[in-house]
Design a protein around this motif. Structure first.
Motif, short mmCIF file in Angstrom:
data_model
loop_
_atom_site.label_atom_id
_atom_site.label_comp_id
_atom_site.label_asym_id
_atom_site.label_seq_id
_atom_site.Cartn_x
_atom_site.Cartn_y
_atom_site.Cartn_z
N GLU A 168 0.82 -1.22 0.00
CA GLU A 168 0.00 0.00 0.00
C GLU A 168 0.85 1.26 0.00
O GLU A 168 0.57 2.22 -0.73
CB GLU A 168 -0.93 0.00 1.21
CG GLU A 168 -1.85 1.22 1.25
CD GLU A 168 -2.81 1.18 2.42
OE1 GLU A 168 -3.64 2.10 2.52
OE2 GLU A 168 -2.73 0.24 3.24
N LYS A 169 1.89 1.30 0.81
CA LYS A 169 2.75 2.48 0.87
C LYS A 169 3.39 2.75 -0.48
O LYS A 169 3.47 3.90 -0.94
CB LYS A 169 3.82 2.29 1.95
CG LYS A 169 4.73 3.49 2.13
CD LYS A 169 5.73 3.25 3.27
CE LYS A 169 6.63 4.47 3.48
NZ LYS A 169 7.60 4.23 4.58
N GLU A 170 3.83 1.69 -1.13
CA GLU A 170 4.45 1.83 -2.44
C GLU A 170 3.44 2.31 -3.48
O GLU A 170 3.76 3.13 -4.34
CB GLU A 170 5.05 0.48 -2.86
CG GLU A 170 6.01 0.56 -4.03
CD GLU A 170 6.72 -0.75 -4.27
OE1 GLU A 170 7.91 -0.71 -4.61
OE2 GLU A 170 6.10 -1.82 -4.11
N LEU A 171 2.21 1.81 -3.39
CA LEU A 171 1.17 2.22 -4.33
C LEU A 171 0.87 3.71 -4.19
O LEU A 171 0.75 4.44 -5.19
CB LEU A 171 -0.11 1.40 -4.11
CG LEU A 171 -1.30 1.80 -4.96
CD1 LEU A 171 -0.99 1.68 -6.45
CD2 LEU A 171 -2.53 0.98 -4.61
N MET A 172 0.72 4.17 -2.95
CA MET A 172 0.43 5.59 -2.73
C MET A 172 1.57 6.45 -3.27
O MET A 172 1.33 7.50 -3.88
CB MET A 172 0.21 5.85 -1.25
CG MET A 172 -1.01 5.16 -0.67
SD MET A 172 -2.55 5.56 -1.55
CE MET A 172 -2.70 7.30 -1.19
N LYS A 173 2.79 6.02 -3.07
CA LYS A 173 3.93 6.77 -3.60
C LYS A 173 3.87 6.81 -5.12
O LYS A 173 4.13 7.86 -5.74
CB LYS A 173 5.23 6.12 -3.13
CG LYS A 173 6.48 6.83 -3.65
CD LYS A 173 7.75 6.14 -3.14
CE LYS A 173 9.00 6.84 -3.67
NZ LYS A 173 10.24 6.16 -3.21
#
Length: 215
Positions: A168-173
């Motif tokens: 999720e963190k990577e997707l938001m970035k």
């Protein structure tokens, strides 16, 4: 350049066909129902040049082999998912009881870096947009003001991150650094659901509020 969507399969995955005045076309994410897609291409007298994959989940790749074989065209996929095409455990078809396991032959070309690409008269930029899956990419056609975002960004939503390799963190970035940085009038062609724009998602996507949405 013109384009049209073709929702395919039980999950109604959006396959997109982008074509030029000389009837050459690129096919994005042929997920299933190869005969349906072939009939549409034949009816419009289009000549496919390549298959471009945003990622290698089963609902985006199910018709790759019959389309590739019918038109004798190459497949492009990010190298991080090179092994996913033939592995149901990775491409997700082994996790959902929606049909037989999906196994597709390897891609002829592996995308290794971001950058500008020219293919049979088409010019576009490749953005790495991981998070939904590790090898997710988006294809940006600056001259036409549109981006094929795969399952990274949807109208009012974002891609799921609970499948193998999701983050999720990577997707938001990815969304904020690669997609929301595009001109606000950019048309977003998502992997599922209706077409949207960068501006609309900045304004109203609840998943993006507090992460760079407009005041």
């Amino acid at each position: 350049m013109n384009w049209f969507p073709v929702p395919l399969g039980g999950l109604q995955t959006n396959c997109y066909v982008l074509y030029s005045e000389d009837r050459k076309c690129i096919i994005f994410d042929p997920g299933e129902e190869a005969n349906k897609l072939i009939n549409i291409l034949s009816g419009k007298k289009l000549e496919p040049a390549a298959i471009m994959l945003t990622h290698a989940h089963f609902d985006h790749i199910g018709a790759v082999d019959p389309i590739r074989d019918r038109y004798r065209i190459p497949v492009y996929l990010h190298e991080r998912e090179a092994k996913w095409l033939g592995d149901p455990a990775l491409n997700g078809s082994g996790l959902f009881p929606v049909g037989p396991p999906v196994r597709v032959r390897h891609a002829e070309h592996l995308i290794k870096n971001e950058g500008r690409m020219e293919l049979d008269g088409f010019e576009f930029d490749i953005f790495e947009t991981p998070g939904h899956s590790p090898g997710s990419v988006s294809y940006y056609f600056s001259e036409n003001g549109l981006v094929v975002s795969g399952d990274a960004l949807f109208m009012g939503s974002i891609g799921r991150t609970d499948l193998p390799g999701g983050n999720e963190k990577e997707l938001m970035k990815s969304i904020h650094s690669k997609l929301l940085s595009l001109p606000e009038d950019t048309i977003v062609l998502p992997g599922h659901g209706p077409v949207t724009t960068i501006e609309d998602e900045m304004d109203s996507n609840p998943f993006l509020h507090g992460f760079g949405s407009k005041p």
